[in-house]
Design a protein around this motif. Structure first.
Motif, mmCIF file in Angstrom:
data_model
loop_
_atom_site.group_PDB
_atom_site.id
_atom_site.type_symbol
_atom_site.label_atom_id
_atom_site.label_comp_id
_atom_site.label_asym_id
_atom_site.label_seq_id
_atom_site.Cartn_x
_atom_site.Cartn_y
_atom_site.Cartn_z
ATOM 1 N N TYR A 79 0.721 -1.049 -0.118
ATOM 2 C CA TYR A 79 0.001 0.052 -0.213
ATOM 3 C C TYR A 79 0.839 1.295 -0.036
ATOM 4 O O TYR A 79 0.314 2.532 -0.041
ATOM 5 N N PHE A 80 2.020 1.193 0.299
ATOM 6 C CA PHE A 80 2.987 2.254 0.176
ATOM 7 C C PHE A 80 3.469 2.239 -1.123
ATOM 8 O O PHE A 80 3.742 3.602 -1.891
ATOM 9 N N ASP A 81 4.222 1.218 -1.663
ATOM 10 C CA ASP A 81 4.873 1.417 -2.918
ATOM 11 C C ASP A 81 5.230 -0.116 -3.445
ATOM 12 O O ASP A 81 5.997 -0.747 -2.899
ATOM 13 N N LYS A 82 4.160 -0.734 -4.356
ATOM 14 C CA LYS A 82 4.418 -1.988 -4.900
ATOM 15 C C LYS A 82 5.737 -2.509 -5.352
ATOM 16 O O LYS A 82 6.275 -3.483 -5.437
ATOM 17 N N GLU A 83 6.488 -1.327 -6.051
ATOM 18 C CA GLU A 83 7.800 -1.523 -6.601
ATOM 19 C C GLU A 83 8.970 -2.183 -5.525
ATOM 20 O O GLU A 83 9.612 -2.846 -5.981
ATOM 21 N N MET A 84 8.740 -1.839 -4.400
ATOM 22 C CA MET A 84 9.707 -2.304 -3.488
ATOM 23 C C MET A 84 9.565 -3.988 -3.238
ATOM 24 O O MET A 84 10.391 -4.556 -2.824
ATOM 25 N N SER A 93 14.945 2.352 -3.320
ATOM 26 C CA SER A 93 14.712 3.178 -2.064
ATOM 27 C C SER A 93 13.914 4.434 -2.250
ATOM 28 O O SER A 93 14.654 5.372 -2.319
ATOM 29 N N SER A 94 12.660 4.131 -2.875
ATOM 30 C CA SER A 94 11.704 5.484 -2.991
ATOM 31 C C SER A 94 11.773 5.811 -1.715
ATOM 32 O O SER A 94 11.615 5.080 -0.705
#
Length: 521
Positions: A79-84, A93-94
């Motif tokens: 829910y924060f960033d699927k790319e991680m 490290s967005s």
């Protein structure tokens, strides 16, 4: 802890949480990528592939419970960033990724805060005092909640040690409450979260066998063999087996246990970490290095026959010592076991209740730190935090704690090597150290100095050492010619202090219980 103490405890917990939030933008180490990769592995792959995935060099090398912990976090991380959560996104490290990882450490520290509160309730100290610095429960709360090492390792460098220490401290509190099965269960769970805690397992095993499975002593304090309870032993065995099957069972069924164990115990990584932990092997390596330099200078050694792998290269690798015998994993295991045996024997033949167990736990932790294979400098916290509980009850332990915590915490400085973090680590270290000295001195003000002259001189020596390594050397040509020298100096000097406290704790353990107020254990 008295009911009236709930206010200041909540304030301390709230204050340290705010500090952790302020540290979110700071530098993070490669451990940040390690845990991001583990999030991706556990989220993207079936369980049967977790311990085989090797796209990144940071393969999954923690026990299954921690892998499941990462799996649970991954379902929030999306829910924060699927790319991680994409395995191929190495070194991703967005800002949302950083925010999530930092907040996950802070949130899971709730268990640590609860465990500290439970430990504070077990403190035998003055129950009524108007001076906050003389309240052992408040002092212990600060020493644990605001521990400098834990703050910089978890909330700057980046790891999840807080909630893991929560399991340990909570298990200790349960043993103090004579809730032995709960304590055993919590420690068994902890082992399957982070296997480094195997080093303190002898203290748990012997104490539970001596104090729980045997239900009575003779009048002289010796063991009454007829009091052995087979049912209690079965109960402990069931807990250990149940937790182990829950953790390792699927991998045993799939025939993957050897693969899991090869990840958990990677002996090919070498005797020492890239930065030598301040232990016996740091002194051993330094002596070998000094002898090799002398040997080359006076032509006792042939340069062509010297090993090419340098101990001071900053690499994690296997290497051969030049002059002294090279050390094998079996040798370190033997040294570790031998160094633990006296504390374990003392716990069995000279029991002193839960506090005797706690002293044995600290000695086992320090022994493993002193002689273990590929020890990380962060492992010193495994001894510092439990020793905090003893430090607020006995002046001798308070002095030992001050030497170990000051030395051990300063040895963590090289973990934060970026310029913006220099004032942060110095300020936090000073604040924690000044509070530790002033508060423990206040508690034991009627019992004389906590440190002798030799300990005082040694600790003062840490100041010029830090100035030399952090401020002077970076601006000299020496740092180009000898880039490992600051790390070597820090490691070797701090190793002297850690070795001293290990010996002092052993002397204390065999000296017998102190002639001060003691409650019936």
């Amino acid at each position: 802890m008295a009911a009236s103490g709930g206010g200041w405890f909540a304030a301390l917990a709230f204050g340290v949480t705010l500090l952790k939030l302020l540290l979110i933008p700071t530098y993070h180490s490669t451990d940040f990528e390690v845990h991001r990769n583990w999030l991706a592995i556990t989220h993207s792959l079936p369980v049967s592939q977790w311990y085989y995935e090797a796209t990144s060099e940071w393969t999954l090398d923690y026990p299954p419970f921690f892998a499941w912990f990462e799996y649970g976090l991954s379902h929030v991380a999306k829910y924060f960033d699927k790319e991680m959560l994409v395995i191929q996104n190495l070194n991703y490290s967005s800002y949302p990724t950083i925010l999530f990882q930092r907040l996950s450490v802070i949130f899971t520290d709730v268990l640590f805060i609860y465990a500290v509160r439970e430990c504070c309730r077990r403190v035998n100290g003055k129950r009524s005092t108007k001076e906050p610095l003389e309240n052992p429960q408040l002092v212990l709360s600060v020493l644990l909640l605001w521990n400098f090492g834990l703050l910089i390792v978890d909330h700057i460098h980046f790891q999840y040690n807080g909630f893991l220490f929560g399991f340990m401290l909570l298990s200790i509190a349960r043993l103090f409450q004579k809730r032995h099965l709960e304590g055993a269960f919590l420690f068994a769970v902890l082992l399957h979260f982070k296997h480094i805690n195997l080093y303190v397992a002898p203290a748990y095993g012997v104490y539970l066998l001596r104090s729980y499975c045997f239900t009575a002593n003779n009048s002289d304090g010796s063991l009454r063999w007829g009091s052995f309870s087979f049912l209690r032993l079965v109960a402990l065995g069931f807990i250990v087996c149940f937790v182990s099957v829950l953790s390792l069972g699927p991998f045993i069924v799939w025939g993957q246990l050897p693969q899991v164990l090869s990840r958990l115990f990677p002996f090919k990584r070498g005797l020492c970490h890239a930065y030598w932990a301040p232990n016996f092997w740091a002194l051993y390596n330094a002596l070998d290095k000094a002898l090799s330099v002398i040997g080359l200078k006076y032509k006792f050694l042939d340069p062509a026959k010297m090993p090419k792998a340098a101990m001071t290269g900053g690499l994690v690798q296997e290497f051969q010592h030049t002059v002294l015998p090279s050390v094998t994993p079996l040798a370190t295991l033997t040294c570790t076991a031998i160094s633990m045996l006296p504390s374990v024997f003392c716990l069995w033949f000279k029991p002193q209740g839960p506090r005797g167990f706690l002293r044995c736990l600290v000695l086992c932790a320090l022994s493993s730190f002193m002689f273990g294979w590929h020890v990380h400098e962060k492992a010193v916290l495994l001894a510092i935090l439990p020793l905090s509980l003893l430090a607020v009850e006995r002046s001798r332990d308070a002095g030992t704690y001050l030497v170990l915590s000051t030395t051990g915490h300063l040895s963590l400085f090289p973990l934060l090597f970026t310029a913006p973090e220099l004032p942060i680590k110095i300020l936090l270290m000073l604040l924690f150290t000044v509070y530790s000295f002033s508060s423990l001195k206040a508690i034991f003000r009627k019992e004389g100095p906590l440190l002798n002259w030799l300990e005082t001189i040694y600790l003062i020596g840490l100041i010029p050492l830090e100035i030399l390594c952090e401020i002077v050397m970076p601006f000299t040509t020496w740092i180009v010619k000898f880039p490992f020298l600051p790390l070597l100096l820090t490691s070797v000097y701090c190793a002297v202090g850690v070795t001293y406290t290990w010996l002092k704790l052993y002397i204390s353990a065999f000296a017998g219980p102190p002639a001060v107020r003691r409650k019936k254990e």
